[in-house]
Design an enzyme around this catalytic site. Structure first.
Site, PDB file in Angstrom:
ATOM      1  N   ILE A   1     -18.408  46.874   6.951  1.00 26.22           N
ATOM      2  CA  ILE A   1     -19.540  47.529   6.287  1.00 26.22           C
ATOM      3  C   ILE A   1     -19.689  48.822   7.088  1.00 26.22           C
ATOM      4  O   ILE A   1     -20.171  48.805   8.222  1.00 26.22           O
ATOM      5  CB  ILE A   1     -20.837  46.700   6.353  1.00 26.22           C
ATOM      6  CG1 ILE A   1     -20.673  45.356   5.626  1.00 26.22           C
ATOM      7  CG2 ILE A   1     -21.999  47.502   5.756  1.00 26.22           C
ATOM      8  CD1 ILE A   1     -21.849  44.413   5.781  1.00 26.22           C
ATOM      9  N   PRO A   2     -19.219  49.947   6.553  1.00 21.95           N
ATOM     10  CA  PRO A   2     -19.021  51.156   7.366  1.00 21.95           C
ATOM     11  C   PRO A   2     -20.302  51.914   7.733  1.00 21.95           C
ATOM     12  O   PRO A   2     -20.524  53.050   7.303  1.00 21.95           O
ATOM     13  CB  PRO A   2     -18.093  51.991   6.489  1.00 21.95           C
ATOM     14  CG  PRO A   2     -18.472  51.609   5.095  1.00 21.95           C
ATOM     15  CD  PRO A   2     -18.801  50.141   5.163  1.00 21.95           C
ATOM     16  N   CYS A   3     -21.113  51.316   8.575  1.00 24.97           N
ATOM     17  CA  CYS A   3     -22.354  51.956   9.002  1.00 24.97           C
ATOM     18  C   CYS A   3     -22.081  53.244   9.779  1.00 24.97           C
ATOM     19  O   CYS A   3     -22.938  54.125   9.833  1.00 24.97           O
ATOM     20  CB  CYS A   3     -23.203  50.993   9.821  1.00 24.97           C
ATOM     21  SG  CYS A   3     -22.357  50.249  11.230  1.00 24.97           S
ATOM     22  N   HIS A   4     -20.879  53.377  10.348  1.00 22.34           N
ATOM     23  CA  HIS A   4     -20.548  54.607  11.078  1.00 22.34           C
ATOM     24  C   HIS A   4     -20.484  55.819  10.147  1.00 22.34           C
ATOM     25  O   HIS A   4     -20.580  56.947  10.601  1.00 22.34           O
ATOM     26  CB  HIS A   4     -19.230  54.438  11.841  1.00 22.34           C
ATOM     27  CG  HIS A   4     -18.038  54.206  10.971  1.00 22.34           C
ATOM     28  ND1 HIS A   4     -17.794  52.997  10.345  1.00 22.34           N
ATOM     29  CD2 HIS A   4     -17.020  55.025  10.611  1.00 22.34           C
ATOM     30  CE1 HIS A   4     -16.681  53.079   9.651  1.00 22.34           C
ATOM     31  NE2 HIS A   4     -16.190  54.304   9.789  1.00 22.34           N
TER      32      HIS A   4
ATOM     33  N   VAL B   1     -22.713  56.447   7.881  1.00 24.10           N
ATOM     34  CA  VAL B   1     -24.081  56.773   7.463  1.00 24.10           C
ATOM     35  C   VAL B   1     -24.735  57.576   8.595  1.00 24.10           C
ATOM     36  O   VAL B   1     -24.865  57.090   9.717  1.00 24.10           O
ATOM     37  CB  VAL B   1     -24.888  55.509   7.131  1.00 24.10           C
ATOM     38  CG1 VAL B   1     -26.274  55.884   6.632  1.00 24.10           C
ATOM     39  CG2 VAL B   1     -24.154  54.656   6.085  1.00 24.10           C
TER      40      VAL B   1
END
Length: 185
Positions: free
Chosen positions: A138-141, A143
């Site tokens: 879940i590519p929070c990087h 955001v």
């Protein structure tokens, strides 16, 4: 109460950890410098998890993670995730974040607008990213804070790790403006 399985593995950037259930990936630990530290961080919220040999699907995820940390373009959007126990709003936010492709970023505010016009929802997006149990996948990087600023990152190495991950994807973050120095005039 379900018991997850987990594995610790090495990548070019350090040791990562992954946990899974019959339904999919439940947790991911971004790299640390040693296997014991990674295992400790992964198990902090999964005391009942048991070390196990990865299933064929999880072995494939591990190879994809290794390619990621070698700078290869990867896509995790089709992986099965087990977000059981997560807040419904956070699940919606995670689903939106998973649509962000390799090398593209968005902001907390932009994700919030996709859910609701209330700008206060950006805080909820930030909270969801900070509590993301499956970072990278879940590519929070991807955001960012308002104005394209890095913002926080709760993984080992903090914001510097976020910048390194974005750089692997070809995203160039603007250099920090130097502090204005008084010339004494």
């Amino acid at each position: 109460m379900k018991n997850d399985s987990y594995a610790i593995f090495e990548t070019r950037s350090g040791f990562c950890g992954i946990a899974w259930s019959e339904s999919g990936v439940t947790r991911f630990q971004l790299p640390t410098s040693n296997a014991a530290a990674t295992e400790r961080l992964l198990l902090r919220r999964m005391a009942r998890a048991q070390a196990a040999e990865p299933t064929p699907e999880i072995a494939g995820v591990i190879e994809t993670v290794r390619r990621y940390f070698e700078g290869g373009e990867v896509d995790f959007s089709d992986l099965n995730l087990d977000l059981d126990g997560q807040d419904d709003l956070f699940k919606r936010i995670y689903a939106l974040a998973r649509r962000l492709p390799w090398g593209q970023t968005t902001t907390y505010g932009a994700l919030a607008k996709e859910i609701d016009a209330d700008p206060r929802l950006a805080r909820d997006v930030g909270q969801a990213m900070a509590k993301n149990p499956i970072p990278l996948i879940i590519p929070c990087h991807r955001v960012l804070a308002a104005g394209g600023k890095v913002g926080g990152f709760s993984a080992p190495g903090g914001a510097a790790s976020k910048v390194r991950m974005l750089e692997l994807e070809g995203v160039v973050m603007a250099p920090k403006e130097p502090a204005q120095q008084s010339l004494g005039f």
